[in-house]
Design a protein around this motif. Structure first.
Motif, PDB file in Angstrom:
ATOM      1  N   GLU A 187     104.752  -4.485 -19.134  1.00 45.98           N
ATOM      2  CA  GLU A 187     105.223  -5.677 -18.419  1.00 45.98           C
ATOM      3  C   GLU A 187     106.557  -5.456 -17.702  1.00 45.98           C
ATOM      4  O   GLU A 187     106.967  -6.275 -16.882  1.00 45.98           O
ATOM      5  N   LEU A 188     107.252  -4.365 -18.013  1.00 42.85           N
ATOM      6  CA  LEU A 188     108.616  -4.172 -17.539  1.00 42.85           C
ATOM      7  C   LEU A 188     108.808  -4.302 -16.025  1.00 42.85           C
ATOM      8  O   LEU A 188     109.804  -4.888 -15.586  1.00 42.85           O
ATOM      9  N   PRO A 189     107.910  -3.772 -15.188  1.00 42.19           N
ATOM     10  CA  PRO A 189     108.142  -3.897 -13.742  1.00 42.19           C
ATOM     11  C   PRO A 189     108.275  -5.339 -13.269  1.00 42.19           C
ATOM     12  O   PRO A 189     108.947  -5.605 -12.271  1.00 42.19           O
ATOM     13  N   ALA A 190     107.642  -6.270 -13.986  1.00 45.53           N
ATOM     14  CA  ALA A 190     107.693  -7.680 -13.592  1.00 45.53           C
ATOM     15  C   ALA A 190     108.803  -8.447 -14.291  1.00 45.53           C
ATOM     16  O   ALA A 190     109.029  -9.623 -13.999  1.00 45.53           O
ATOM     17  N   VAL A 191     109.516  -7.804 -15.208  1.00 43.20           N
ATOM     18  CA  VAL A 191     110.584  -8.481 -15.957  1.00 43.20           C
ATOM     19  C   VAL A 191     111.835  -8.559 -15.101  1.00 43.20           C
ATOM     20  O   VAL A 191     112.344  -7.532 -14.631  1.00 43.20           O
ATOM     21  N   THR A 192     112.338  -9.763 -14.894  1.00 44.48           N
ATOM     22  CA  THR A 192     113.536  -9.959 -14.071  1.00 44.48           C
ATOM     23  C   THR A 192     114.687 -10.565 -14.853  1.00 44.48           C
ATOM     24  O   THR A 192     115.775 -10.731 -14.308  1.00 44.48           O
ATOM     25  N   ASN A 193     114.474 -10.888 -16.105  1.00 40.24           N
ATOM     26  CA  ASN A 193     115.509 -11.505 -16.936  1.00 40.24           C
ATOM     27  C   ASN A 193     116.167 -10.437 -17.811  1.00 40.24           C
ATOM     28  O   ASN A 193     115.481  -9.671 -18.492  1.00 40.24           O
ATOM     29  N   LEU A 194     117.484 -10.390 -17.770  1.00 41.00           N
ATOM     30  CA  LEU A 194     118.236  -9.398 -18.524  1.00 41.00           C
ATOM     31  C   LEU A 194     117.920  -9.463 -20.015  1.00 41.00           C
ATOM     32  O   LEU A 194     117.738  -8.433 -20.677  1.00 41.00           O
ATOM     33  N   GLY A 195     117.846 -10.678 -20.555  1.00 36.44           N
ATOM     34  CA  GLY A 195     117.573 -10.829 -21.975  1.00 36.44           C
ATOM     35  C   GLY A 195     116.203 -10.329 -22.368  1.00 36.44           C
ATOM     36  O   GLY A 195     116.033  -9.691 -23.412  1.00 36.44           O
ATOM     37  N   ASP A 196     115.192 -10.588 -21.536  1.00 39.39           N
ATOM     38  CA  ASP A 196     113.843 -10.126 -21.842  1.00 39.39           C
ATOM     39  C   ASP A 196     113.774  -8.604 -21.851  1.00 39.39           C
ATOM     40  O   ASP A 196     113.163  -7.993 -22.735  1.00 39.39           O
ATOM     41  N   ALA A 197     114.414  -7.973 -20.860  1.00 39.52           N
ATOM     42  CA  ALA A 197     114.434  -6.515 -20.815  1.00 39.52           C
ATOM     43  C   ALA A 197     115.155  -5.946 -22.030  1.00 39.52           C
ATOM     44  O   ALA A 197     114.728  -4.932 -22.605  1.00 39.52           O
ATOM     45  N   ALA A 198     116.243  -6.594 -22.428  1.00 42.66           N
ATOM     46  CA  ALA A 198     116.992  -6.131 -23.587  1.00 42.66           C
ATOM     47  C   ALA A 198     116.148  -6.211 -24.858  1.00 42.66           C
ATOM     48  O   ALA A 198     116.152  -5.295 -25.687  1.00 42.66           O
ATOM     49  N   LEU A 199     115.423  -7.302 -25.024  1.00 42.35           N
ATOM     50  CA  LEU A 199     114.586  -7.457 -26.219  1.00 42.35           C
ATOM     51  C   LEU A 199     113.484  -6.402 -26.272  1.00 42.35           C
ATOM     52  O   LEU A 199     113.174  -5.872 -27.345  1.00 42.35           O
ATOM     53  N   ILE A 200     112.897  -6.085 -25.124  1.00 39.73           N
ATOM     54  CA  ILE A 200     111.863  -5.043 -25.096  1.00 39.73           C
ATOM     55  C   ILE A 200     112.473  -3.696 -25.468  1.00 39.73           C
ATOM     56  O   ILE A 200     111.898  -2.915 -26.241  1.00 39.73           O
ATOM     57  N   ALA A 201     113.655  -3.400 -24.914  1.00 41.87           N
ATOM     58  CA  ALA A 201     114.331  -2.148 -25.251  1.00 41.87           C
ATOM     59  C   ALA A 201     114.682  -2.093 -26.729  1.00 41.87           C
ATOM     60  O   ALA A 201     114.526  -1.051 -27.392  1.00 41.87           O
ATOM     61  N   TRP A 202     115.154  -3.201 -27.257  1.00 40.04           N
ATOM     62  CA  TRP A 202     115.502  -3.287 -28.680  1.00 40.04           C
ATOM     63  C   TRP A 202     114.268  -3.013 -29.544  1.00 40.04           C
ATOM     64  O   TRP A 202     114.322  -2.207 -30.495  1.00 40.04           O
ATOM     65  N   ALA A 203     113.159  -3.660 -29.208  1.00 47.64           N
ATOM     66  CA  ALA A 203     111.934  -3.462 -29.978  1.00 47.64           C
ATOM     67  C   ALA A 203     111.446  -2.022 -29.873  1.00 47.64           C
ATOM     68  O   ALA A 203     111.009  -1.420 -30.866  1.00 47.64           O
ATOM     69  N   ALA A 204     111.516  -1.442 -28.676  1.00 48.40           N
ATOM     70  CA  ALA A 204     111.089  -0.052 -28.500  1.00 48.40           C
ATOM     71  C   ALA A 204     111.975   0.890 -29.294  1.00 48.40           C
ATOM     72  O   ALA A 204     111.504   1.868 -29.896  1.00 48.40           O
ATOM     73  N   ALA A 205     113.286   0.610 -29.328  1.00 54.13           N
ATOM     74  CA  ALA A 205     114.213   1.464 -30.064  1.00 54.13           C
ATOM     75  C   ALA A 205     113.945   1.411 -31.563  1.00 54.13           C
ATOM     76  O   ALA A 205     113.914   2.454 -32.239  1.00 54.13           O
ATOM     77  N   GLU A 206     113.744   0.223 -32.077  1.00 53.17           N
ATOM     78  CA  GLU A 206     113.587   0.089 -33.527  1.00 53.17           C
ATOM     79  C   GLU A 206     112.229   0.582 -34.014  1.00 53.17           C
ATOM     80  O   GLU A 206     112.079   0.903 -35.187  1.00 53.17           O
ATOM     81  N   THR A 207     111.259   0.632 -33.127  1.00 55.10           N
ATOM     82  CA  THR A 207     109.932   1.105 -33.530  1.00 55.10           C
ATOM     83  C   THR A 207     109.688   2.552 -33.132  1.00 55.10           C
ATOM     84  O   THR A 207     108.614   3.092 -33.395  1.00 55.10           O
ATOM     85  N   GLY A 208     110.683   3.184 -32.480  1.00 50.08           N
ATOM     86  CA  GLY A 208     110.514   4.568 -32.052  1.00 50.08           C
ATOM     87  C   GLY A 208     109.453   4.743 -30.983  1.00 50.08           C
ATOM     88  O   GLY A 208     108.823   5.798 -30.884  1.00 50.08           O
ATOM     89  N   HIS A 209     109.255   3.732 -30.156  1.00 49.21           N
ATOM     90  CA  HIS A 209     108.197   3.784 -29.146  1.00 49.21           C
ATOM     91  C   HIS A 209     108.615   4.667 -27.971  1.00 49.21           C
ATOM     92  O   HIS A 209     109.773   4.672 -27.558  1.00 49.21           O
TER      93      HIS A 209
END
Length: 392
Positions: free
Chosen positions: A102-124
């Motif tokens: 979904e990232l290419p369509a994400v325009t909100n800073l908070g949404d992008a941050a949450l996705i990055a946070w989730a990817a970091a904590e899950t080792g994705h």
């Protein structure tokens, strides 16, 4: 680690019945998430609908990348079988993969941050893509542009998780920038304002509960990783402020005067604040070596079962959800607006007559997936402390 250890165990040593409630809510969350999960993403809400026989159902509505990312963080604390139970057969790796797409369509800073946070904590493996998108959105901000405090906090939390998980020194610069922005947003005030930077005059001094919780959490995590004393001091200041303002029956109030820490408007009181967000942030602070507020956490939990405002049950076992909030019967949000203006003009003014005109008697019958996601994160996650990383 069993539930009798960790955070639930620590709470049980202080208040056994509060810990029992939190444990029960963890199980409810696992059961309550699948009805809101479809097509690899979570809905925006499950809205209560009353039938002709008086019974309630919860109808899924919309779609939310933000809430899906929060659920990913919470569900990651579950074992593999628990993840599949909560995600209708999927794993957190599947959910994070869907979010990365979904990232290419994400325009909100908070949404992008949450996705990055989730990817970091899950080792994705999608972490690099998520960090790139976060950097692109950060790069679109001009110097002095206002940034919502919640989004600034999520950006810092994401970068702390990414730096700790990847060991990538290239993140030190963005991490330092995010740290300075968040700390600058507090300087001179008792609590956080809703926006870091310019804001409307009549609400510039106001910060909501979320504006306190997420910075508290991010700064505690920064200290746990880097040993940043200034971050810990700021987190302690916020924690002390919200706990001093806590209501007598455990209410975590909604709007504060950031200048003084006083309550501008207490209602609504949200279930997610009582069960999830306050415990999550305060427990992160304790895990990071800060003050423990287990008694305040327990008091907030008990509000869910013995609150003075409404008689309706907010924990709905038959639907595996919680109703969202106890609120004033004030659909136009008159009380919030009037009190914001009054306190801007005359610090401390609340116009008490509004409490009689608009008593807190209404229940908002909906449940958003992030409420259950943060609940899992609050009670099943334990913040690791590692001061071998980059010093802030």
């Amino acid at each position: 680690m069993t539930r009798h250890e960790g955070r639930l165990g620590a709470l049980a040593a202080v208040d056994a019945s509060a810990a029992e409630l939190a444990d029960r809510m963890v199980d409810l969350s696992v059961r309550g998430l699948p009805p809101g999960y479809a097509g690899g993403m979570f809905v925006f809400t499950r809205r209560g609908r009353r039938g002709d026989d008086g019974s309630w159902t919860a109808v899924p509505e919309g779609r939310s990348v933000r809430y899906s990312a929060i659920v990913a963080l919470g569900a990651a604390a579950l074992p593999a079988d628990g993840q599949r139970a909560a995600l209708a057969g999927d794993t957190v790796h599947d959910l994070v993969g869907n979010l990365v797409k979904e990232l290419p369509a994400v325009t909100n800073l908070g949404d992008a941050a949450l996705i990055a946070w989730a990817a970091a904590e899950t080792g994705h493996s999608g972490l690099e893509d998520a960090l790139r998108r976060l950097a692109e959105l950060e790069g679109g901000l001009s110097s002095g542009d206002p940034v919502h405090t919640v989004e600034a906090a999520w950006a810092l939390a994401a970068l702390v998780a990414a730096r700790r998980g990847s060991g990538d020194a290239a993140l030190d610069g963005p991490l330092a920038t995010a740290r300075e922005r968040l700390l600058t947003g507090l300087r001179g005030d008792r609590l956080y304002r809703h926006v870091i930077g310019p804001a409307s005059w009549y609400r510039a001094h106001v910060g909501c509960f979320a504006d306190q919780v997420y910075p508290l959490q991010a700064l505690a995590r920064l200290h746990a990783y880097t040993g940043d004393a200034e971050a810990l001091a700021a987190a302690e200041q916020i924690a002390a402020g919200i706990c001093e303002a806590q209501g007598p029956q455990g209410q975590w109030w909604w709007h504060y005067d950031a200048r003084t820490g006083g309550v501008v408007e207490g209602y609504p009181v949200y279930s997610v604040h009582q069960l999830s967000m306050a415990p999550m942030a305060l427990l992160d602070l304790a895990d990071a070596g800060g003050t423990s507020y287990l008694k305040e956490i327990a008091l907030g939990l008990h509000w869910m079962t013995s609150r003075p405002e409404v008689d309706d049950e907010l924990i709905v076992e038959e639907l595996d959800l919680t109703w969202r909030k106890a609120a004033r019967d004030d659909p136009k949000k008159i009380v919030r607006g009037v009190r914001a203006v009054a306190s801007a003009i005359n610090q401390g003014s609340r116009i008490g007559v509004l409490d009689r005109i608009y008593p807190p008697l209404a229940v908002d019958r909906e449940c958003r997936p992030y409420e259950l996601g943060w609940l899992l994160y609050a009670w099943l996650f334990t913040l690791p402390r590692d001061t071998s990383g980059t010093r802030g």
